[in-house]
Design a protein around this motif. Sequence first.
Motif, mmCIF file in Angstrom:
data_model
loop_
_atom_site.group_PDB
_atom_site.id
_atom_site.type_symbol
_atom_site.label_atom_id
_atom_site.label_comp_id
_atom_site.label_asym_id
_atom_site.label_seq_id
_atom_site.Cartn_x
_atom_site.Cartn_y
_atom_site.Cartn_z
ATOM 1 N N GLN A 90 1.308 -1.021 -0.304
ATOM 2 C CA GLN A 90 -0.220 -0.130 0.001
ATOM 3 C C GLN A 90 0.611 1.308 -0.309
ATOM 4 O O GLN A 90 0.294 2.707 -0.768
ATOM 5 N N GLU A 91 1.678 1.400 0.667
ATOM 6 C CA GLU A 91 2.805 2.654 0.690
ATOM 7 C C GLU A 91 3.727 1.654 -0.109
ATOM 8 O O GLU A 91 4.692 0.719 -0.473
ATOM 9 N N GLY A 144 1.782 10.859 -4.869
ATOM 10 C CA GLY A 144 1.210 9.796 -4.419
ATOM 11 C C GLY A 144 1.016 8.573 -5.539
ATOM 12 O O GLY A 144 1.878 7.708 -5.544
ATOM 13 N N GLY A 145 0.454 9.098 -6.438
ATOM 14 C CA GLY A 145 0.510 8.441 -7.597
ATOM 15 C C GLY A 145 1.602 8.172 -8.529
ATOM 16 O O GLY A 145 1.977 6.836 -8.834
ATOM 17 N N MET A 146 2.491 9.438 -8.667
ATOM 18 C CA MET A 146 3.832 9.017 -9.007
ATOM 19 C C MET A 146 5.214 7.983 -8.284
ATOM 20 O O MET A 146 5.411 6.912 -8.812
ATOM 21 N N ALA A 178 -4.983 1.539 -2.622
ATOM 22 C CA ALA A 178 -5.912 1.694 -1.191
ATOM 23 C C ALA A 178 -6.376 3.273 -0.790
ATOM 24 O O ALA A 178 -6.697 3.347 -0.188
ATOM 25 N N ALA A 179 -4.556 3.442 -0.314
ATOM 26 C CA ALA A 179 -4.331 4.956 0.142
ATOM 27 C C ALA A 179 -4.542 6.319 -0.932
ATOM 28 O O ALA A 179 -4.244 7.167 -0.470
ATOM 29 N N LEU A 180 -5.278 6.326 -2.147
ATOM 30 C CA LEU A 180 -5.286 6.667 -3.120
ATOM 31 C C LEU A 180 -5.945 7.813 -3.191
ATOM 32 O O LEU A 180 -7.155 6.677 -3.446
ATOM 33 N N PHE A 205 -3.470 -10.351 -6.259
ATOM 34 C CA PHE A 205 -3.578 -8.915 -5.878
ATOM 35 C C PHE A 205 -4.522 -8.884 -4.713
ATOM 36 O O PHE A 205 -5.861 -9.145 -4.829
ATOM 37 N N VAL A 206 -4.203 -8.455 -3.507
ATOM 38 C CA VAL A 206 -5.276 -8.602 -2.696
ATOM 39 C C VAL A 206 -6.347 -6.932 -2.544
ATOM 40 O O VAL A 206 -5.553 -6.046 -2.638
ATOM 41 N N THR A 207 -7.145 -7.304 -2.696
ATOM 42 C CA THR A 207 -7.741 -5.612 -2.836
ATOM 43 C C THR A 207 -9.041 -5.541 -0.716
ATOM 44 O O THR A 207 -9.488 -7.408 -1.300
#
Length: 262
Positions: A90-91, A144-146, A178-180, A205-207
């Motif tokens: 996530q980070e 954050g996306g970059m 998740a954090a975006l 992929f976990v979601t």
Amino acid sequence: MTATLEPSAAHATADAAVTLSGVHKVFGHGAAAVSALDGLDLRVAPGEFVCLLGASGCGKSTLLNLVAGLDAPTSGTIALTTSRPAVMFQEAALMPWLTAARNVELPLRLAGLKRGPRRQKAGELLDLVRLGGAGHKRPHELSGGMRQRVALARALASTLGSAEEGTPGLLLMDEPFAALDAITRDVLQAELVRVWRETGNAILFVTHDVREAVRLGQRVVLLSSRPGRVVREWDTTRGDEATLIDDITSHLREVISGHAAA
């Protein structure tokens, strides 16, 4: 009409990027022991995109850690056709003192690739995630996306050794978006699908997001509440998307209700 699969029925005869057979994971000992996974069976085919869903604490992240080799199962077997599964969290977890390009180079450097070839590879991977002009920037200079794009490029760099050996790459992704914010998440979901199609890597992929799972995965796998085991699977390449989302959401609510009542 939705297309559901019996657990572990999909791709049963195909070669696999990873196969988990009867995997149990217990943390602790005696009365304090906690069973995270209970006889879990799962097979991911080369180049397949599989999304894992389940209640919080059902063992999804534990499963990824086991496949990545960050932990060992208590019992059962995990067979990989690649010795280098790459993990994306996530980070972004980038090295703040390194540029974007140097962050991507890091796994190539650790693999012993010489400076010239690894810089070329890092540049190609940054181009692939559409950050070709940002290689000189450090993480604090990126959105954050970059940063997540850089993390994806770095994860892809970790799979290159397997590709060169002729074995499929495997990406393990633990809620990477998740954090975006919603707009950035939508963009990166589309970018991930594009990169997946271009590279041919398998993805696990976990979601927690049913819409994300249906949008991204070819197959959605639902785990039970703790201890986790596969209880249901859906083939997202068949059936109406809205109907799939409703059906998966209904079963996920059942699992979450059962978890809350436990």
